[in-house]
Enzyme design. Structure first.
Site, PDB file in Angstrom:
ATOM      1  N   TYR A 187      -0.424  30.240  85.213  1.00  0.00           N
ATOM      2  CA  TYR A 187      -0.788  30.806  83.909  1.00  0.00           C
ATOM      3  C   TYR A 187      -2.240  31.261  83.904  1.00  0.00           C
ATOM      4  O   TYR A 187      -2.610  32.192  83.211  1.00  0.00           O
ATOM      5  CB  TYR A 187      -0.551  29.770  82.804  1.00  0.00           C
ATOM      6  N   TYR A 242      14.270  23.854  97.532  1.00  0.00           N
ATOM      7  CA  TYR A 242      14.150  25.224  97.012  1.00  0.00           C
ATOM      8  C   TYR A 242      12.706  25.724  96.957  1.00  0.00           C
ATOM      9  O   TYR A 242      12.463  26.833  96.511  1.00  0.00           O
ATOM     10  CB  TYR A 242      14.894  25.343  95.676  1.00  0.00           C
ATOM     11  N   HIS A 273       8.851  20.488  80.837  1.00  0.00           N
ATOM     12  CA  HIS A 273       9.634  20.619  82.068  1.00  0.00           C
ATOM     13  C   HIS A 273      10.550  19.421  82.306  1.00  0.00           C
ATOM     14  O   HIS A 273      10.381  18.664  83.259  1.00  0.00           O
ATOM     15  CB  HIS A 273       8.724  20.827  83.283  1.00  0.00           C
ATOM     16  N   GLU A 328      13.780  32.285  88.696  1.00  0.00           N
ATOM     17  CA  GLU A 328      14.706  32.405  89.832  1.00  0.00           C
ATOM     18  C   GLU A 328      16.153  32.117  89.438  1.00  0.00           C
ATOM     19  O   GLU A 328      16.419  31.200  88.669  1.00  0.00           O
ATOM     20  CB  GLU A 328      14.335  31.392  90.932  1.00  0.00           C
TER      21      GLU A 328
END
Lengths: 371, 371
Positions: free
Chosen positions: B270, B259, B155, B249
């Site tokens: 997961y 957000y 990430h 998204e």
């Protein structure tokens, strides 16, 4: 003064060193020998609100729908005051709630009462006002009705204060079954509203431009707010609200702010389930003080610089001493020896603290330092 | 033009009536007979970013740390471009990421590369720039380092665009193990940052007054943002981000906005556990479009008025046709027949779409309408 003596004792404890705000389980109980308690009236049906009249008399709301008068000699009148709200839904936590005098009561005679209106399947918190002539009300009208209706009989909020600008702040609740709506500012579930004396939305409310229900909203993201006190010295509007299981909160209320329920909470659901994984989030204000386990805070007063909180489940009067940063420096408990559910606390014009007990035969109590 | 023909077909479907934005499982696949695909280069190690040089050549980043040159004749040079970032952490999802030319590249020669720097136990996304002379880089320097370091290799975000004002927007990610930090605007986990061309915090950034890490933050509450495209016609900055399991998204990015990750998400963890009970909340913007199940969106381009999204897990190129309100009117998929994980899509200066596949022997693809 008792409070002065107790404050001196508190200072010694503070010197012992404790930088974080204490939690309620650390609260010390005050020895009853330090204070004097007088039962002023008894036999009231779940008394909820109390207003001091200029002549020394008092008006007390009973949750089941009656307004009662205690005269200047402390005698509870048998007959209920006539002319009050006539569409009260009295069930569960609903009924007549708080009562306050208009700031201009001496000339206008206006008295404001918060209550739940409607039926078991469709009810809402509402605000009523009428003129009191010493015996009964006249010209009563409901000036504000929260939307939408709920099919529950829980979490009405109900506390009121007038701000120095003449506007009225009224606390509400999430209706228990509608907690997600507390995050919406376009209805009144889980909101604190601010009203003109006539029940309209003041133009300087934070969401006035949004129109509709939003125009009344002062803050939101609340669960069930039953404590409200304005400090004219600091301009701070204090409130407390019931958490779920744990997580009762003391907050400073600022206009337009989302206080986070049910997104953030330090409590869990009655079932034991987590309501949210987030106890705190940076974009939501952290409570000034948290009670876990819950004490079920029901009333709030500012008295000689300290905050006093009545507890239903906690069956005590909590005193919160504030430091000069407005944080809770020390918490102590009074009246634990009585084991009574307490509904409300007020700082009386006589310099005493006044209390209501929550019971079918509820009492009005007067608390002063030991002589 | 292929796109024109496909758009006509789309209109017929739209007339059949469908008011809600379609979800990805409703996406229709485009018949490969409608387009022509050319493999321009092969054998690239997880190609991640691509930049078109003015002379028709291209620079491609390989995730394991090399920058490669494809000359104007479409020939991939064997030797890596020299002089690039020298502190690359290439592991997991980290390594060399995106590559863009400075708006003044023709005079400055400056090329910007996003990458992960550091070690497996302490690494961070970073922004490097250097001058490209047609053969190699010189004067390279790392001009921005996201804080704090993470001990994960997932990430990183990594996509970049220059805005018309000359500032550079760089997407980041939550570091996988630090998702709660996405709600904090005083670090760069889960943020999109906006930088000057020299890597500083522009004074008109929304939290510039906050100083420190906050000064760089443009938006926050993101999970892992790997799609970014600016529409000069509308001024809209589009992005997409990977959801957890479900809940990818598409968003419109506005300065200063939270957000919502991980407070609101339409995906689950997961493990199957819920990340949050809140799929949406009024105070957080709703995505323009959601992909559940996840497609793993990896790149975003605006091309002839439509958005194109590459999908890793979804192994397709998604075309999103927008209506005049900026909503997704129709979604179709291309390249499903190839079954390749796709890493990036660009609208080329030649009017074609360009794609990167995600593989140890990754490809550069050129997509045009059928002749």
């Amino acid at each position: 003064m008792m409070m002065v003596r107790l404050a001196a004792a508190a200072s010694l404890v503070a010197l012992a060193g404790c930088s974080d705000p204490p939690r309620s389980w650390q609260a010390q109980d005050i020895d009853p020998a330090n204070y004097q308690l007088t039962v002023i009236a008894s036999g009231l049906n779940h008394p909820w609100g109390l207003a001091f009249l200029p002549d020394g008399a008092m008006l007390v709301t009973e949750r089941n729908g009656a307004v009662r008068l205690i005269d200047g000699d402390g005698n509870l009148q048998d007959a209920a005051v006539t002319g009050g709200p006539d569409d009260v839904f009295a069930g569960g936590q609903g009924g007549l709630l708080d009562i306050v005098l208009a700031p201009d009561f001496e000339t206008s005679g206006l008295v404001y009462i918060s209550y739940s209106a409607g039926t078991a399947s469709a009810n809402h918190p509402a605000l009523w006002r009428g003129r009191f002539d010493g015996q009964g009300f006249s010209g009563g009208e409901t000036v504000f009705r929260a939307v939408p209706d709920r099919a529950t009989e829980h979490h009405y909020g109900g506390r009121m204060v007038f701000l120095p600008d003449g506007s009225l702040v009224l606390t509400l609740g999430d209706g228990f079954a509608y907690r997600e709506r507390a995050q919406h500012r376009d209805d009144h579930l889980g909101a604190i509203v601010r009203l003109t004396h006539g029940g309209a939305a003041p133009e300087d409310n934070p969401f006035h431009a949004g129109g509709g229900a939003a125009a009344y909203v002062y803050s939101y993201g609340h669960r069930n707010v039953q404590g409200l006190a304005f400090d004219p010295q600091t301009g701070v509007l204090w409130s407390h609200e019931h958490g779920p299981r744990g997580g009762d909160e003391l907050n400073v209320i600022e206009p337009g702010v989302n206080y986070g329920w049910p997104v953030v909470s330090q409590g869990i659901d009655y079932t034991g389930a987590r309501i949210s994984p987030f106890e705190t989030l940076p974009d939501f204000p952290e409570p000034v003080h948290v009670w876990t386990p819950s004490i079920a805070p029901s009333g709030l007063a500012l008295h000689e610089g300290d905050l006093y909180v009545t507890a239903l489940a906690g069956r005590a009067l909590h005193r919160l001493e504030l430091d000069d940063q407005g944080r809770v420096a020390r918490e102590t408990r009074l009246l634990t020896e009585r084991g009574q559910r307490l509904r409300h606390v007020l700082s009386g014009p006589d310099g005493a603290l006044w209390l209501l007990t929550d019971a079918p035969d509820g009492q009005v109590l007067r608390l002063t330092p030991a002589p």
